[in-house]
Scaffold this active site. Structure first.
Site, PDB file in Angstrom:
ATOM      1  N   TYR A  25      -3.783  -1.484  10.046  1.00  0.00           N
ATOM      2  CA  TYR A  25      -4.135  -0.605   8.924  1.00  0.00           C
ATOM      3  C   TYR A  25      -5.189  -1.326   8.091  1.00  0.00           C
ATOM      4  CZ  TYR A  25      -3.197   2.591   4.946  1.00  0.00           C
ATOM      5  OH  TYR A  25      -3.294   3.503   3.928  1.00  0.00           O
TER       6      TYR A  25
ATOM      7  N   GLU B 222       3.431   8.508   7.908  1.00  0.00           N
ATOM      8  CA  GLU B 222       3.967   7.407   7.111  1.00  0.00           C
ATOM      9  C   GLU B 222       4.885   8.004   6.055  1.00  0.00           C
ATOM     10  OE1 GLU B 222       0.795   5.227   5.346  1.00  0.00           O
ATOM     11  OE2 GLU B 222      -0.026   4.542   7.258  1.00  0.00           O
TER      12      GLU B 222
ATOM     13  N   ASP C 209       0.502   0.520  -5.460  1.00  0.00           N
ATOM     14  CA  ASP C 209       0.266   1.959  -5.462  1.00  0.00           C
ATOM     15  C   ASP C 209      -0.392   2.429  -6.744  1.00  0.00           C
ATOM     16  OD1 ASP C 209       1.402   2.443  -2.927  1.00  0.00           O
ATOM     17  OD2 ASP C 209       3.404   2.276  -3.789  1.00  0.00           O
TER      18      ASP C 209
END
Length: 283
Positions: free
Chosen positions: A184, A58, A69
Protein backbone atom coordinates in the site's frame (compact mmCIF):
# COMPACT_ATOMS: atom_id res chain seq x y z
CA UNK A 1 -6.09 -25.23 11.04
CA UNK A 2 -5.34 -27.24 7.94
CA UNK A 3 -2.78 -26.21 5.36
CA UNK A 4 -5.39 -26.30 2.62
CA UNK A 5 -7.75 -23.96 4.44
CA UNK A 6 -4.92 -21.55 5.17
CA UNK A 7 -3.93 -21.46 1.51
CA UNK A 8 -7.53 -20.91 0.48
CA UNK A 9 -7.99 -17.76 2.54
CA UNK A 10 -4.61 -16.21 1.93
CA UNK A 11 -5.04 -16.84 -1.78
CA UNK A 12 -8.04 -14.54 -2.30
CA UNK A 13 -5.86 -11.45 -2.64
CA UNK A 14 -3.44 -13.19 -4.99
CA UNK A 15 -6.28 -14.52 -7.12
CA UNK A 16 -7.93 -11.14 -7.36
CA UNK A 17 -4.79 -9.32 -8.48
CA UNK A 18 -4.04 -12.10 -10.97
CA UNK A 19 -7.54 -11.71 -12.40
CA UNK A 20 -7.11 -7.93 -12.63
CA UNK A 21 -3.82 -8.39 -14.46
CA UNK A 22 -5.48 -10.79 -16.88
CA UNK A 23 -8.19 -8.19 -17.53
CA UNK A 24 -5.53 -5.57 -18.16
CA UNK A 25 -6.81 -3.15 -15.56
CA UNK A 26 -6.18 -1.89 -12.07
CA UNK A 27 -8.46 -2.67 -9.16
CA UNK A 28 -10.59 -0.50 -6.91
CA UNK A 29 -10.01 -0.91 -3.17
CA UNK A 30 -12.74 0.64 -1.04
CA UNK A 31 -12.48 1.51 2.65
CA UNK A 32 -15.40 1.73 5.05
CA UNK A 33 -15.44 1.79 8.84
CA UNK A 34 -16.94 -1.20 10.63
CA UNK A 35 -20.19 -0.19 12.32
CA UNK A 36 -20.54 3.18 10.59
CA UNK A 37 -23.15 4.61 10.92
CA UNK A 38 -24.59 1.49 12.58
CA UNK A 39 -24.08 -2.27 12.30
CA UNK A 40 -26.96 -3.08 9.95
CA UNK A 41 -26.27 -0.19 7.58
CA UNK A 42 -22.57 -1.01 7.52
CA UNK A 43 -23.41 -4.61 6.59
CA UNK A 44 -25.74 -3.47 3.82
CA UNK A 45 -22.96 -1.27 2.40
CA UNK A 46 -20.42 -4.08 2.64
CA UNK A 47 -22.70 -6.52 0.86
CA UNK A 48 -23.31 -4.04 -1.95
CA UNK A 49 -19.69 -3.04 -2.57
CA UNK A 50 -18.63 -5.90 -4.89
CA UNK A 51 -21.57 -5.41 -7.25
CA UNK A 52 -20.85 -1.67 -7.24
CA UNK A 53 -17.34 -2.39 -8.49
CA UNK A 54 -15.12 -2.84 -5.44
CA UNK A 55 -12.42 -5.40 -6.19
CA UNK A 56 -11.01 -5.50 -2.66
CA UNK A 57 -12.47 -4.17 0.59
CA UNK A 58 -10.68 -2.58 3.52
CA UNK A 59 -12.73 -2.60 6.70
CA UNK A 60 -11.66 -0.18 9.40
CA UNK A 61 -11.44 -1.36 12.98
CA UNK A 62 -12.87 1.42 15.19
CA UNK A 63 -10.37 2.87 17.63
CA UNK A 64 -10.45 5.79 20.04
CA UNK A 65 -7.10 7.30 19.00
CA UNK A 66 -6.71 7.01 15.19
CA UNK A 67 -3.60 9.16 14.83
CA UNK A 68 -3.06 8.64 11.09
CA UNK A 69 -6.64 9.35 10.07
CA UNK A 70 -8.15 12.59 8.89
CA UNK A 71 -11.39 14.15 10.15
CA UNK A 72 -13.74 12.07 7.97
CA UNK A 73 -12.43 8.68 9.09
CA UNK A 74 -11.99 9.86 12.69
CA UNK A 75 -15.66 10.89 12.70
CA UNK A 76 -16.65 7.53 11.18
CA UNK A 77 -14.82 5.71 13.95
CA UNK A 78 -16.51 7.82 16.60
CA UNK A 79 -19.94 7.15 15.07
CA UNK A 80 -19.20 3.43 15.10
CA UNK A 81 -17.91 3.46 18.66
CA UNK A 82 -20.98 5.43 19.69
CA UNK A 83 -23.10 2.57 18.37
CA UNK A 84 -21.12 0.06 20.42
CA UNK A 85 -18.83 -1.19 17.66
CA UNK A 86 -15.76 -3.15 18.65
CA UNK A 87 -13.72 -6.13 17.56
CA UNK A 88 -16.49 -8.64 18.16
CA UNK A 89 -18.96 -6.73 15.99
CA UNK A 90 -16.28 -6.02 13.36
CA UNK A 91 -15.61 -9.72 12.92
CA UNK A 92 -19.36 -10.33 12.90
CA UNK A 93 -19.60 -7.95 9.92
CA UNK A 94 -16.98 -10.00 8.10
CA UNK A 95 -18.92 -13.19 8.80
CA UNK A 96 -22.12 -11.57 7.57
CA UNK A 97 -20.39 -10.46 4.38
CA UNK A 98 -18.87 -13.88 3.79
CA UNK A 99 -22.26 -15.57 3.94
CA UNK A 100 -22.96 -14.05 0.54
CA UNK A 101 -19.46 -13.54 -0.92
CA UNK A 102 -16.69 -16.10 -0.77
CA UNK A 103 -14.25 -14.43 -3.17
CA UNK A 104 -13.90 -10.67 -2.60
CA UNK A 105 -10.75 -10.08 -0.53
CA UNK A 106 -11.35 -8.47 2.85
CA UNK A 107 -8.56 -6.65 4.69
CA UNK A 108 -8.91 -5.24 8.19
CA UNK A 109 -7.21 -1.87 8.62
CA UNK A 110 -6.44 0.03 11.77
CA UNK A 111 -4.27 0.09 14.86
CA UNK A 112 -2.66 -2.54 17.02
CA UNK A 113 -4.26 -1.64 20.35
CA UNK A 114 -7.71 -3.21 19.68
CA UNK A 115 -6.02 -6.41 18.48
CA UNK A 116 -3.67 -6.50 21.48
CA UNK A 117 -6.63 -5.96 23.82
CA UNK A 118 -8.59 -8.76 22.12
CA UNK A 119 -5.56 -11.07 22.27
CA UNK A 120 -3.37 -11.73 19.26
CA UNK A 121 -3.85 -15.50 19.06
CA UNK A 122 -7.59 -15.23 19.65
CA UNK A 123 -7.87 -12.43 17.12
CA UNK A 124 -6.01 -14.29 14.38
CA UNK A 125 -8.02 -17.46 14.93
CA UNK A 126 -11.33 -15.56 14.91
CA UNK A 127 -10.36 -13.31 11.99
CA UNK A 128 -9.21 -16.28 9.93
CA UNK A 129 -12.40 -18.19 10.69
CA UNK A 130 -14.55 -15.16 9.84
CA UNK A 131 -12.95 -14.81 6.40
CA UNK A 132 -10.37 -12.04 6.83
CA UNK A 133 -7.64 -12.18 4.19
CA UNK A 134 -5.20 -9.54 5.37
CA UNK A 135 -4.26 -6.86 7.87
CA UNK A 136 -3.02 -3.29 7.51
CA UNK A 137 -1.80 -2.09 10.89
CA UNK A 138 -0.54 1.45 10.60
CA UNK A 139 1.34 1.73 13.89
CA UNK A 140 3.42 -1.48 13.83
CA UNK A 141 6.83 -0.96 12.17
CA UNK A 142 8.89 -3.88 10.81
CA UNK A 143 10.94 -3.91 13.99
CA UNK A 144 7.81 -5.17 15.77
CA UNK A 145 7.04 -8.02 13.33
CA UNK A 146 7.07 -10.59 16.13
CA UNK A 147 4.06 -8.86 17.73
CA UNK A 148 1.57 -9.56 14.94
CA UNK A 149 3.05 -9.77 11.45
CA UNK A 150 4.82 -13.12 11.83
CA UNK A 151 1.95 -14.75 13.74
CA UNK A 152 -0.48 -13.47 11.09
CA UNK A 153 1.55 -14.95 8.25
CA UNK A 154 1.78 -18.25 10.13
CA UNK A 155 -2.01 -18.21 10.48
CA UNK A 156 -2.52 -17.66 6.75
CA UNK A 157 -3.44 -13.98 7.01
CA UNK A 158 -1.62 -11.54 4.72
CA UNK A 159 0.23 -8.63 6.29
CA UNK A 160 0.06 -5.58 4.03
CA UNK A 161 2.63 -2.89 4.69
CA UNK A 162 2.38 0.85 4.10
CA UNK A 163 5.11 2.73 2.28
CA UNK A 164 5.24 6.51 2.00
CA UNK A 165 7.06 9.23 0.05
CA UNK A 166 9.60 9.35 2.90
CA UNK A 167 10.38 5.61 2.78
CA UNK A 168 13.79 5.74 1.14
CA UNK A 169 15.74 2.97 -0.63
CA UNK A 170 17.66 2.18 2.54
CA UNK A 171 14.44 1.63 4.50
CA UNK A 172 12.41 -0.17 1.82
CA UNK A 173 13.95 -3.64 2.22
CA UNK A 174 13.00 -3.69 5.91
CA UNK A 175 9.49 -2.48 5.13
CA UNK A 176 8.98 -5.03 2.38
CA UNK A 177 10.32 -7.99 4.36
CA UNK A 178 7.36 -10.16 5.43
CA UNK A 179 4.93 -7.99 3.46
CA UNK A 180 2.40 -10.09 1.55
CA UNK A 181 -0.72 -9.66 -0.57
CA UNK A 182 0.13 -6.21 -1.86
CA UNK A 183 2.03 -3.07 -0.95
CA UNK A 184 0.00 0.00 0.00
CA UNK A 185 1.69 3.17 -1.21
CA UNK A 186 0.57 6.22 0.74
CA UNK A 187 0.93 8.87 -1.95
CA UNK A 188 1.11 11.89 0.36
CA UNK A 189 2.62 12.70 3.72
CA UNK A 190 0.11 13.44 6.45
CA UNK A 191 -3.33 12.18 7.36
CA UNK A 192 -6.01 10.48 5.28
CA UNK A 193 -8.29 12.62 3.15
CA UNK A 194 -5.70 15.28 2.41
CA UNK A 195 -4.64 16.78 -0.93
CA UNK A 196 -3.62 14.59 -3.87
CA UNK A 197 -0.17 13.88 -5.24
CA UNK A 198 0.57 14.50 -8.92
CA UNK A 199 0.50 11.63 -11.40
CA UNK A 200 4.18 12.14 -12.18
CA UNK A 201 5.10 11.89 -8.49
CA UNK A 202 3.03 8.73 -8.06
CA UNK A 203 4.51 7.20 -11.23
CA UNK A 204 8.05 7.74 -9.98
CA UNK A 205 7.21 6.25 -6.58
CA UNK A 206 5.48 3.19 -8.03
CA UNK A 207 8.36 2.60 -10.44
CA UNK A 208 10.76 2.70 -7.51
CA UNK A 209 8.65 0.25 -5.50
CA UNK A 210 8.50 -2.15 -8.42
CA UNK A 211 12.28 -2.24 -8.51
CA UNK A 212 12.16 -3.61 -4.96
CA UNK A 213 9.15 -5.96 -5.05
CA UNK A 214 7.04 -8.05 -7.38
CA UNK A 215 3.96 -7.56 -5.18
CA UNK A 216 1.05 -5.50 -6.58
CA UNK A 217 1.17 -1.83 -5.61
CA UNK A 218 -2.05 -0.18 -4.43
CA UNK A 219 -2.04 3.61 -4.20
CA UNK A 220 -4.16 5.51 -1.69
CA UNK A 221 -4.66 8.78 0.22
CA UNK A 222 -6.01 11.84 -1.54
CA UNK A 223 -8.18 10.03 -4.12
CA UNK A 224 -11.56 11.75 -4.01
CA UNK A 225 -13.06 11.63 -7.51
CA UNK A 226 -13.51 9.13 -10.36
CA UNK A 227 -11.02 11.18 -12.37
CA UNK A 228 -8.37 10.93 -9.67
CA UNK A 229 -9.06 7.21 -9.29
CA UNK A 230 -8.61 6.78 -13.05
CA UNK A 231 -5.33 8.68 -12.99
CA UNK A 232 -3.98 6.38 -10.28
CA UNK A 233 -5.36 3.29 -12.06
CA UNK A 234 -3.19 4.08 -15.07
CA UNK A 235 -0.12 3.80 -12.84
CA UNK A 236 -0.68 1.43 -9.92
CA UNK A 237 -2.21 -2.01 -9.63
CA UNK A 238 -5.10 -0.59 -7.57
CA UNK A 239 -6.55 2.70 -6.41
CA UNK A 240 -7.62 2.93 -2.77
CA UNK A 241 -10.49 5.24 -1.82
CA UNK A 242 -11.54 5.73 1.78
CA UNK A 243 -12.29 9.23 3.05
CA UNK A 244 -14.38 10.17 0.01
CA UNK A 245 -16.61 7.12 0.54
CA UNK A 246 -16.89 7.77 4.27
CA UNK A 247 -17.93 11.35 3.52
CA UNK A 248 -20.82 10.00 1.43
CA UNK A 249 -22.06 8.24 4.55
CA UNK A 250 -21.76 11.41 6.62
CA UNK A 251 -23.65 13.47 4.03
CA UNK A 252 -26.60 11.10 4.16
CA UNK A 253 -27.17 11.16 7.90
CA UNK A 254 -30.10 13.03 9.34
CA UNK A 255 -29.85 15.77 11.97
CA UNK A 256 -29.70 13.15 14.73
CA UNK A 257 -26.92 11.19 13.01
CA UNK A 258 -29.16 8.39 11.87
CA UNK A 259 -28.91 6.98 8.33
CA UNK A 260 -31.27 8.57 5.84
CA UNK A 261 -33.36 6.33 3.57
CA UNK A 262 -31.07 6.83 0.59
CA UNK A 263 -27.73 6.40 2.36
CA UNK A 264 -26.78 2.94 1.11
CA UNK A 265 -27.80 3.76 -2.47
CA UNK A 266 -25.84 7.04 -2.36
CA UNK A 267 -22.68 5.33 -1.12
CA UNK A 268 -22.89 2.49 -3.63
CA UNK A 269 -23.70 4.93 -6.43
CA UNK A 270 -20.54 6.85 -5.64
CA UNK A 271 -18.53 3.62 -5.61
CA UNK A 272 -19.96 2.74 -9.04
CA UNK A 273 -18.68 6.06 -10.36
CA UNK A 274 -15.23 5.37 -8.93
CA UNK A 275 -15.25 1.87 -10.39
CA UNK A 276 -16.18 3.22 -13.82
CA UNK A 277 -13.22 5.58 -13.65
CA UNK A 278 -10.86 2.78 -12.68
CA UNK A 279 -12.18 0.28 -15.23
CA UNK A 280 -12.01 2.72 -18.12
CA UNK A 281 -8.66 4.23 -17.14
CA UNK A 282 -6.48 2.18 -19.50
CA UNK A 283 -8.87 2.05 -22.45
Amino acid sequence: MSVSSTASASGRIDRRFAALKAEGRAGLVTFVMAGDPDHDTALAILKGLPAAGADLIELGMPFTDPMADGPAIQAAGLRALGQGAGMVSTLDLVRGFRRGDAETPMVLMGYYNPIYSYGVDRFLADARAAGVDGLIIVDLPPEEDAELCLPALAAGVNFVRLTTPTTDDARLPAVLTNTSGFVYYVSITGITGAASASAATIQAAVDRLRRHTSLPVAVGFGINTPEQAASVARIGDAAVVGSAIVRQIERNLDADGRPGPGLVDAVLGFVRSLAAGVRNARK
